[in-house]
Design a protein around this motif. Structure first.
Motif, mmCIF file in Angstrom:
data_model
loop_
_atom_site.group_PDB
_atom_site.id
_atom_site.type_symbol
_atom_site.label_atom_id
_atom_site.label_comp_id
_atom_site.label_asym_id
_atom_site.label_seq_id
_atom_site.Cartn_x
_atom_site.Cartn_y
_atom_site.Cartn_z
ATOM 1 N N PHE A 220 18.310 10.068 -43.059
ATOM 2 C CA PHE A 220 17.690 9.146 -42.108
ATOM 3 C C PHE A 220 18.079 9.586 -40.702
ATOM 4 N N VAL A 221 17.083 9.903 -39.897
ATOM 5 C CA VAL A 221 17.323 10.409 -38.547
ATOM 6 C C VAL A 221 17.394 9.254 -37.560
ATOM 7 N N GLU A 222 18.550 9.093 -36.945
ATOM 8 C CA GLU A 222 18.704 8.050 -35.936
ATOM 9 C C GLU A 222 18.027 8.472 -34.627
ATOM 10 N N THR A 223 17.618 7.505 -33.861
ATOM 11 C CA THR A 223 17.064 7.755 -32.527
ATOM 12 C C THR A 223 17.925 7.054 -31.486
ATOM 13 N N LYS A 224 17.899 7.563 -30.285
ATOM 14 C CA LYS A 224 18.699 6.980 -29.214
ATOM 15 C C LYS A 224 18.347 5.498 -29.043
ATOM 16 N N CYS A 248 20.135 18.485 -40.772
ATOM 17 C CA CYS A 248 21.547 18.110 -40.852
ATOM 18 C C CYS A 248 21.751 16.621 -41.077
ATOM 19 N N ALA A 249 22.933 16.308 -41.631
ATOM 20 C CA ALA A 249 23.321 14.918 -41.861
ATOM 21 C C ALA A 249 24.782 14.736 -41.492
ATOM 22 N N ASP A 285 23.412 11.187 -37.224
ATOM 23 C CA ASP A 285 23.773 10.422 -36.032
ATOM 24 C C ASP A 285 23.101 11.003 -34.791
ATOM 25 N N ASP A 286 22.631 10.120 -33.911
ATOM 26 C CA ASP A 286 21.910 10.597 -32.728
ATOM 27 C C ASP A 286 22.829 11.284 -31.717
ATOM 28 N N HIS A 287 24.150 11.204 -31.917
ATOM 29 C CA HIS A 287 25.090 11.884 -31.021
ATOM 30 C C HIS A 287 25.420 13.296 -31.509
ATOM 31 N N MET A 288 24.968 13.664 -32.701
ATOM 32 C CA MET A 288 25.264 14.992 -33.234
ATOM 33 C C MET A 288 24.615 16.071 -32.363
ATOM 34 N N LYS A 289 25.353 17.155 -32.109
ATOM 35 C CA LYS A 289 24.853 18.192 -31.211
ATOM 36 C C LYS A 289 24.512 19.502 -31.915
ATOM 37 N N ALA A 372 33.967 12.622 -36.201
ATOM 38 C CA ALA A 372 33.318 11.644 -37.080
ATOM 39 C C ALA A 372 32.396 10.791 -36.228
ATOM 40 N N PHE A 373 31.417 10.170 -36.873
ATOM 41 C CA PHE A 373 30.457 9.322 -36.159
ATOM 42 C C PHE A 373 30.514 7.878 -36.650
ATOM 43 N N ALA A 374 31.377 7.636 -37.647
ATOM 44 C CA ALA A 374 31.581 6.280 -38.158
ATOM 45 C C ALA A 374 32.942 6.220 -38.816
#
Length: 472
Positions: A220-224, A248-249, A285-289, A372-374
């Protein structure tokens, strides 16, 4: 010299003074000493013969048990296999050539054991008392064998710190390629029938995230500014479709935004705080680069495919160890079988059943888990990304061990001078906590300072996976 001469003279005087008694006493003493020496020699001879025989029988039975495990030998041929090994090794050591006799061999199909009883007749150097000229030495060995299948998930660090370092003259990503490729080859060498492989291996390269490859539909792709949960299953199609910038996930998040450490499949039903049903897909996560280039490979016996993936490893990004552990868990969980099958990638993981399948995870890193994002539910809100990553990894490792997954961990170059003492200690601590507890015969946590040591660690783990315990 005169002192020694005086001593000899005194002994002579004492002997003459006692008449012939000293000569008699000396003769009796010498006889007793000779008997003691002869008995000692016989005991040593028999001990060495028994030790040598035990070693030969152990090796013969263990080798046969391993061949039964890998399918090289059938149960009907076990007797011939053990006898051939005894014949081939009876020439060695102090045992009489070609004189090892196998008294019986028992293959217990219920207990999955092979037992051999054997003996050898040893000609004594000093036949004394009632021992006679020959003495029989016996040995018995029982070894375990298994018809289990083996599933191995290798979670391999491809972060930026693994890249070539011109100043330090290191190439850790190159060392990893050599070590991991060797492990894959050695594991798959146990497959006799390619159509019905006994051993399968999954590869999970990780950095800031995991590239899901053919499993991108599970993401599931998050958006800003958007939600952390997939849309409800009854939402309009236009709402539920989000274009993905990559495959990616990161972590899967629960309805409250915490890391969901379960191994449930991505199409399992969940309910949000409004009672709406949604699918438990894995968040991007929408913060992933940075998305790692190498894609994960679910359980496979396709050696070329696995080796090509490893050969394409490139180093970039930071270290999300909790995400690595999560995807390694997925690759071994039967909850993901239908997802993997429907994607046309493989037959998927077998059910958790220690009697039928051995599930193994290998987690390797060259540094501290720092991304980590969570975070986990119940963790302090003050946790930073590194603390969340390590906490998630340890939590997931705990879940894996409860499901019967054996976990091996490898810390590579953890004494790198660029790391602080705290970073080094935290890296070692999480790997030690994640690994299955060591036993007297099985090691699970490894440290490697060089490429050669990294390869040795992987080699040792492969041997441990196939380890046969001999009960004497």
């Amino acid at each position: 010299m005169r002192n020694y001469g005086g001593l000899v003279h005194a002994v002579g005087v004492f002997a003459r003074h006692r008449g012939g008694n000293f000569a008699v006493l000396f003769g009796l003493t010498a006889s007793v000493l000779a008997l003691a020496v002869g008995f000692s020699v016989n005991v040593t001879q028999l001990y060495n013969a028994r030790s040598s025989l035990q070693g030969v029988v152990d090796a013969a039975v263990t080798s046969t048990a391993r061949d039964l495990t890998t399918g090289v030998t059938r149960e009907a041929d076990a007797n011939a296999s053990v006898q051939a090994f005894l014949d081939a090794n009876s020439q060695a050591g102090i045992l009489p050539a070609d004189q090892i006799v196998m008294d019986r061999l028992i293959v217990n199909r219920t207990a999955k054991t092979v037992r051999a009883d054997a003996h050898v007749d040893v000609a004594l150097y000093f036949p004394i008392f009632n021992m006679g000229d020959m003495k029989r030495v016996a040995a018995s060995t029982t070894a375990l064998y298994s018809d289990k299948t083996i599933e191995v998930a290798m979670m391999l660090d491809v972060t930026g710190s693994m890249g070539p370092n011109v100043w330090a003259k290191t190439n850790k990503i190159g060392d990893l390629k050599v070590a991991a490729s060797g492990a894959v080859k050695d594991l798959l060498d146990n497959n006799i029938d390619p159509k019905n492989p006994r051993v399968r291996v999954a590869i999970v390269p990780y950095a800031e995230a995991v590239n899901t490859g053919g499993l991108a539909d599970s993401v599931f792709v998050e958006t800003k500014g958007g939600p952390d949960l997939p849309p409800p299953v009854d939402a309009p199609v236009s709402v539920s479709v989000t274009l993905a910038p990559d495959k990616c996930a990161t972590e899967r998040k629960d309805k409250d935004g915490y890391a969901d450490t379960s191994s449930d499949g991505p199409f399992t039903s969940r309910w949000d705080n409004n009672g709406k049903e949604y699918l438990a897909k894995i968040n991007r996560d929408d913060h992933m680069k940075t998305c790692p280039t190498p894609e994960l490979i679910p359980l496979s016996a396709d050696e070329d495919k696995l080796l090509d993936t490893i050969d394409d490893f490139s180093a970039a990004g930071v270290t999300a160890g909790g995400i690595a552990a999560q995807w390694g868990y997925y690759m071994l969980s039967p909850s993901w079988r239908s997802t993997i099958v429907n994607a046309g990638l493989s037959a998927g993981p077998a059910n958790f059943d220690k009697r039928k399948v051995a599930k193994v995870a290998i987690l390797m890193t060259d540094g501290q888990f720092n991304t980590a994002f969570a975070g986990g539910r119940g963790a302090p809100n003050s946790q930073n990304a590194g603390q969340m990553s390590r906490g998630n990894a340890e939590g997931i490792c705990g879940e894996m061990k409860r499901d019967g997954i054996e976990i091996f961990t490898i810390g590579f170059d953890l004494n790198d001078p660029t790391m602080t003492v705290t970073e080094r200690d935290q890296a070692k601590s999480v790997l030690q906590d994640c690994s299955t507890a060591d036993t007297s015969s099985l090691k699970h946590y490894y440290e490697a300072a060089t490429g050669a040591e990294l390869k040795q660690a992987f080699d040792d783990i492969v041997r441990n996976i196939e380890k046969i315990t001999v009960a004497k």
